[in-house]
Scaffold this active site. Sequence first.
Site, PDB file in Angstrom:
ATOM      1  N   LYS A  59     -10.461  -1.260  10.280  1.00 40.25           N
ATOM      2  CA  LYS A  59     -10.604  -2.052   9.688  1.00 40.25           C
ATOM      3  C   LYS A  59     -10.899  -3.531  10.388  1.00 40.25           C
ATOM      4  O   LYS A  59     -11.394  -4.574   9.922  1.00 40.25           O
ATOM      5  CB  LYS A  59      -9.330  -2.536   8.718  1.00 40.25           C
ATOM      6  CG  LYS A  59      -9.159  -1.252   7.646  1.00 40.25           C
ATOM      7  CD  LYS A  59      -8.092  -1.602   6.792  1.00 40.25           C
ATOM      8  CE  LYS A  59      -7.344  -0.573   6.223  1.00 40.25           C
ATOM      9  NZ  LYS A  59      -7.952  -0.039   5.279  1.00 40.25           N
ATOM     10  N   GLN A 113      -4.571  -5.368   6.774  1.00 39.63           N
ATOM     11  CA  GLN A 113      -5.470  -6.357   5.957  1.00 39.63           C
ATOM     12  C   GLN A 113      -5.609  -7.525   6.608  1.00 39.63           C
ATOM     13  O   GLN A 113      -6.299  -8.580   6.162  1.00 39.63           O
ATOM     14  CB  GLN A 113      -5.455  -6.341   4.417  1.00 39.63           C
ATOM     15  CG  GLN A 113      -5.599  -5.024   3.739  1.00 39.63           C
ATOM     16  CD  GLN A 113      -6.897  -4.647   3.805  1.00 39.63           C
ATOM     17  OE1 GLN A 113      -8.025  -5.300   4.117  1.00 39.63           O
ATOM     18  NE2 GLN A 113      -7.334  -3.363   3.480  1.00 39.63           N
ATOM     19  N   CYS A 124      -4.703   2.726  -3.532  1.00 42.20           N
ATOM     20  CA  CYS A 124      -3.628   3.040  -3.110  1.00 42.20           C
ATOM     21  C   CYS A 124      -2.364   1.917  -3.154  1.00 42.20           C
ATOM     22  O   CYS A 124      -1.536   1.874  -2.185  1.00 42.20           O
ATOM     23  CB  CYS A 124      -3.646   3.310  -1.595  1.00 42.20           C
ATOM     24  SG  CYS A 124      -4.985   4.810  -1.077  1.00 42.20           S
ATOM     25  N   ASP A 149       3.109  -4.788   7.992  1.00 38.52           N
ATOM     26  CA  ASP A 149       1.829  -3.832   7.906  1.00 38.52           C
ATOM     27  C   ASP A 149       0.689  -4.962   7.775  1.00 38.52           C
ATOM     28  O   ASP A 149       0.488  -5.776   6.848  1.00 38.52           O
ATOM     29  CB  ASP A 149       2.014  -3.175   6.523  1.00 38.52           C
ATOM     30  CG  ASP A 149       0.429  -2.614   6.109  1.00 38.52           C
ATOM     31  OD1 ASP A 149      -0.290  -2.770   6.712  1.00 38.52           O
ATOM     32  OD2 ASP A 149       0.425  -1.735   4.902  1.00 38.52           O
ATOM     33  N   HIS A 155       0.879  -1.188   0.147  1.00 39.69           N
ATOM     34  CA  HIS A 155      -0.211  -0.027   0.040  1.00 39.69           C
ATOM     35  C   HIS A 155       0.732   1.197   0.000  1.00 39.69           C
ATOM     36  O   HIS A 155       2.009   1.309   0.486  1.00 39.69           O
ATOM     37  CB  HIS A 155      -0.882  -0.232   1.341  1.00 39.69           C
ATOM     38  CG  HIS A 155      -1.835   1.078   1.366  1.00 39.69           C
ATOM     39  ND1 HIS A 155      -1.831   2.274   1.925  1.00 39.69           N
ATOM     40  CD2 HIS A 155      -3.216   0.954   1.253  1.00 39.69           C
ATOM     41  CE1 HIS A 155      -2.694   2.927   1.878  1.00 39.69           C
ATOM     42  NE2 HIS A 155      -3.721   2.202   1.239  1.00 39.69           N
TER      43      HIS A 155
END
Length: 408
Positions: free
Chosen positions: A229, A206, A367, A203, A126
């Site tokens: 999220k 997600q 993104c 990261d 991202h």
Amino acid sequence: MSELLTDIEAIRAQFPILTREVNGKPLVYLDNGATSQKPQSVIDAVKHYYEYENSNIHRGVHTLSQEATAAYEDVRKKVQKFINAKHDHEIIFTSGTTGGINLVASSFGASLVRRGDEILITAMEHHSNIVPWQMLCERRGAQLKVLPISKEGEIDIEEYKKLIGPKTELISLVHVSNSLGTINPIKEMIAIAHAQNIPVMIDGAQAIHHTPVDVQELDADFYVFSAHKMYGPTGVGVLYGKEELLNDMPPYQGGGDMIKSVTFEKTTYNELPHKFEAGTPNIAGGIGLGAGIDFINSIGFDFIQAHEAELSRFAVSQLRDIKGLRFIGTAKERAGLVSFVLDGIHPYDTGVILDKLGIAVRTGHHCTQPVMNFFEVPGTVRASFAVYNTKQEVVKLVEGIDRVKRMF
Ligand code: 7TS
């Protein structure tokens, strides 16, 4: 533990927004990769704070401040347990994933990276896991190295090993790709980096709501995610960092709460976690994050993973037969989303027509412009699933796509 909630209708009933209509049609919300909807318990937790406890934390002797401080700090412990961190002071509250990555780039990265050094990322990051490192490289005269992806949207471990060299100072990897759905083998990738004493940041934006994360088992040096999220509020997130690394890092932002003492000659800094939490934080958001974790725990990852995998499989099986539809991201290990393009139809047009049918999907580059460039598409249509989505909603998506095709 109380009984887990595994009835989809009962789960859906907890989300007030799922009863609304959009353009005269029942909402079909398939944009969970951007942000998930919020259960009543999260909305109530935020409301309760403002209605009964509102006050600033860490600084008041009065009851409201003490209650708010306790509620906020309880969430830190809840997060610690949720990701199995060793200490609660390894949990730093941030504004979100982007905030966490920028903190690590500005503090850890800036004190580590020198001219000629290399930072390694993947080609499926991202923008928020690209740009902070680019900015750091520009400032330091360092170089950003990028691990390529295959046409399926997977990384190659042998290529990864080859790209790690004596100049590699830091590696930052996405756990689950937001535009391809790929689940990266981060445990193996971290072990490979650690064999050469290279720290790794993950990261997890997600991943955190799809899969159990155990930062000690992964041996991640840093792991970041956003509350919004994972059924929690916007504007709050978490940076996990190993105690010894966080202790050695210089503060990121200066201000209230992050200091021990201040004179005009010299300031001494507070201990972890406060050293990295300057200023009044998003208190209501933090408390809402705690309620989001409770919601996830009330269902359990066994069900969440099985349900979302089933939805993805079903979506692939239904969409596969549509002529002119091409999936972008076909990795063997994938999580919670389908991303695709339709021959001759711009993703934006698809998104607008689906919206007319009450179906919310994401269209565009998500993104991840380098991913779109790699696949030579202007963007994709992405349907991303949460625990409250149903097969009937996937069927509506497929019917919607049929309608789009007929219109063009
Ligand atoms: N990393 C990944 C993998 C993401 O998916 C996102 C947000 C971020 C970082 C940034 O998170 P933030 O909470 O700090 O903004 N992804 C998306 C998306 O896919 N659509 O909208 C936002």
